[in-house]
Design an enzyme around this catalytic site. Structure first.
Site, PDB file in Angstrom:
ATOM      1  N   THR A   1       0.795  -1.229   0.000  1.00 38.82           N
ATOM      2  CA  THR A   1       0.000   0.000   0.000  1.00 38.82           C
ATOM      3  C   THR A   1       0.824   1.273   0.000  1.00 38.82           C
ATOM      4  OG1 THR A   1      -0.327   0.210   2.382  1.00 38.82           O
ATOM      5  CG2 THR A   1      -1.936  -1.074   1.153  1.00 38.82           C
ATOM      6  N   CYS A   2       0.532   2.056  -1.044  1.00 39.16           N
ATOM      7  CA  CYS A   2       1.291   3.291  -1.242  1.00 39.16           C
ATOM      8  C   CYS A   2       0.668   4.420  -0.443  1.00 39.16           C
ATOM      9  CB  CYS A   2       1.281   3.616  -2.724  1.00 39.16           C
ATOM     10  SG  CYS A   2      -0.385   3.887  -3.352  1.00 39.16           S
ATOM     11  N   ILE A   3       0.844   5.618  -0.950  1.00 41.23           N
ATOM     12  CA  ILE A   3       0.202   6.795  -0.379  1.00 41.23           C
ATOM     13  C   ILE A   3      -0.735   7.362  -1.429  1.00 41.23           C
ATOM     14  CG2 ILE A   3       2.011   7.464   1.208  1.00 41.23           C
ATOM     15  CD1 ILE A   3       3.017   9.224  -1.137  1.00 41.23           C
TER      16      ILE A   3
END
Lengths: 585, 66
Positions: free
Chosen positions: A406-408
């Site tokens: 999970t990125c931003i």
């Protein structure tokens, strides 16, 4: 500035405005007209006001002016010799963010002959036609014979593989002496918090607690992931039997030893009830019990790949112990059995979904095809694979084939649970009018040169797949929009109808574009078009998926898609959604 | 009071680089900015000392934050 005949043809349905002082008696040619592409700027600065009765470029070409008009005058019927007779409007779909939407499709639908046009242009995909009619608007009598025809010609589908998902309801989660799952009560061994740390030395501490749906007024550190608890009982990911817990999910949170949130950028620490958009595909549902696993990693490693990865690994070690218990449950105790099929729908248009995932490093990474559904071990991070496209079947995706680091930021990132419940994959896989051939995951590297390398390989892959249509989606915004645009170009220039799906709106507006990006779906749900810092807020939902598929069908059938307004406008999205709602009735 | 806080190009250089983000110092010692890597557009792998450019205006206080 005058325009070329080619531009005039492209904009034949746009307003006709003279570019320079034009004399009475002039026969209007493209050279006399202004480029519609700059109208929004001219309107904004007040230099141009377009009246409602303005004629289109298509209507005025070759007509004689009856009076001399100043530069930048919109041409109205009174300026043209003989006026203008009413012409038929063409079906249109409007893109939404630079994103397309299907608004004007309704114009067209009232006119019976539209259906015939679709058939001509969409040769070989006649089966699309009823869908377009359905999607575009209400009941259209002319469509019925087509539908009947289809029934008669029913072609057998070929089931490639089947996945059975046994869902076990969780009523309560407790911490106790031994991990067990009996009568809907899941007990997690307390000492597991210590043992799980052995999975990675960078993880220094773990705390496990339970957040019940009636008590969401709890502070949480940044949510790094939402992970379903599922395990393989028979077969590999994507086929056989999977057991999954329903009513309880794992929430992974993390800080480093100096107290810095692991996802310092785009972190969403705060009161959990306010920081999560419950019910989104990647989020806990309103009534889910949340098993919170909070990991503290070595100071400073949050900004390296190994830090967030360690947190995911130790969290997976906890889930693995639950999986071992879940594996042993008798199938008869399952509350529900869901059957997922990878189906080759013979004779239907071949469609591919391309999901661009992050690959810039640290938490911008995903583990592809772990051994256990939504697990970590055994999977390959896309960064290590050079972000090259990897094909999964729809069943592999729905069986937890992607574990997201999970990125931003929080509102637009796709969690592991998102892929497990991917609404677009589910929708397209279930749709009987298209033949979903696979889901391609392609990473987004940091450097432009690498982005284009990856994107060109994607183009070659899609070409080799021989598809009739493609939907490209990406999570979040930033430099990944460069490869997102390039993917669409690579597919579009091969003559394949392609639809793009992303969050852009105000904060994430697209920074690049090309002529193939004429059918776009906007994922924004925030009233101000911002990254709202609420987990999952602006991610792809079932409704977005419906718009994307409808738009692809429209494009494959040759329906024109109206350009998006220059600036993000949420009403465009709502109007498109309204069309879908009407079509469903 | 009408303030013309126009957007202008500003240059600076990368002073810190991790696998997650870059830290930029504006020339003239006019402050620093730290952004995640995905907000940096680059034709080559970024390195400490590389020059960057962005457009920004003066920063205007909008509310007391309560």
């Amino acid at each position: 500035m005058s325009i070329t005949p080619e531009t005039a043809n492209q904009h034949k349905n746009d307003p006709a405005v003279v570019c320079c002082l034009t004399q009475e008696g002039t026969v209007i040619s493209p050279a006399d007209l202004e480029d519609p592409a700059i109208f929004p700027d001219l309107e904004e600065s007040g230099l141009l006001i377009i009246p409602e009765n303005v004629l289109t470029i298509g209507q005025v070409l070759g007509k004689k002016l009856v009076k001399t008009v100043d530069a930048l005058t919109p041409i109205t019927p009174d300026m043209i010799e003989g006026g203008i007779e009413e012409e038929e409007t063409k079906p249109e779909v409007i893109k939404e963010n630079g994103v397309a939407k299907e608004e004007a499709a309704s114009n067209a639908i009232g006119k019976g002959n539209v259906i015939r046009i679709h058939i001509e242009e969409g040769k070989g995909i006649n089966l699309e036609i009823p869908a377009i009619v359905t999607t575009a608007t209400a009941t259209e009598p002319a469509a019925r014979p087509e539908e009947e025809l289809r029934k008669e010609e029913k072609i057998e589908d070929r089931v490639k593989r089947t996945l059975l998902m046994h869902e076990f309801d969780v009523k309560e989660v407790r911490l106790g002496d031994e991990t067990s799952f009996e009568n809907g009560i899941l007990t997690i061994r307390k000492t597991l918090a210590e043992d799980a740390l052995k999975a990675d030395p960078l993880a220094k501490k773990m705390e496990i607690d339970i957040i019940t749906p009636d008590n969401k007024n709890v502070f949480t550190n940044t949510i790094m992931d939402v992970i379903p608890i599922a395990t393989k009982v028979e077969g590999a990911i994507g086929e056989g039997i999977t057991h999954v817990l329903s009513g309880a999910v794992v929430i992974l949170t993390g800080v480093d030893e100096s107290g810095i949130q692991v996802h310092e950028f785009g972190s969403c620490e705060g009161i959990i009830g306010e920081k999560v958009r419950f019910g989104r595909p990647g989020c806990p549902d309103e009534n889910d019990i949340m098993i919170r696993i909070h990991v503290t990693i070595q100071a400073g490693t949050g900004m390296e790949r190994r830090g967030p990865y360690a947190a995911h690994k130790v969290c997976d070690a906890v889930i693995q112990e639950i999986r071992e218990v879940l594996k042993k449950k008798a199938p008869s105790e399952a509350a529900r059995v869901i059957e997922y099929k990878d189906v080759e729908r013979v004779g239907r248009p071949r469609v591919v979904i391309v999901k661009e995932i992050m690959g810039q490093g640290a938490m911008h990474d995903n583990v592809i095809l772990p051994k256990e559904p939504a697990g970590v071990l055994g999977g390959r991070p896309n960064v290590d694979l050079g972000n090259i496209p990897v094909v999964l079947s729809s069943n592999e995706v729905r069986d937890g084939g992607i574990h997201a680091l999970t990125c931003i930021g929080p509102a637009s990132k796709e969690n592991t649970r998102h892929y497990f419940r991917e609404p677009l994959v589910n929708l397209v896989a279930e749709d009987e009018e298209v033949n979903l051939v696979g889901v391609v995951f392609v990473g987004s590297p940091q450097v432009n040169e690498e982005k284009f390398y990856v994107s060109e390989r994607l183009g070659a892959l899609i070409e080799a797949m021989g598809v009739d249509g493609a939907i490209v989606t990406t999570e979040g915004f930033g430099n990944n929009h460069i490869d997102f645009a390039s993917h669409i170009e690579q597919i579009g220039k091969r003559g394949i109808p392609v639809v793009g799906v992303t969050y852009a709106a105000y904060q994430g507006q697209l920074i690049v574009g090309n002529k193939y990006m004429d059918a776009m779906v906007e994922l924004n749900k925030d009233p101000n078009g911002m990254e709202s810092e609420i987990l999952g807020d602006n991610t792809l939902t079932r409704e977005d998926a419906e718009r994307a598929l409808a738009m692809l069908k429209a494009k494959m059938a040759g329906v024109e898609i109206k350009p998006a307004p220059k600036k993000w406008d949420q009403s465009v999205i709502e109007k498109n959604q309204e069309l879908i709602r009407k079509a469903k009735k | 009071m009408e303030i013309n806080a126009d957007v202008r190009p500003i240059k600076g250089k990368i002073i810190e680089l991790t696998e997650r983000d870059v830290k930029i110092e504006f020339y003239g010692r006019m402050g620093m900015l730290r952004v995640p890597l995905r907000m940096l557009i680059c034709g080559k792998r970024p390195e400490v000392g590389d020059e960057v450019e962005l457009k920004m205006s003066y920063v205007i206080l909008k509310s007391d934050g309560r």
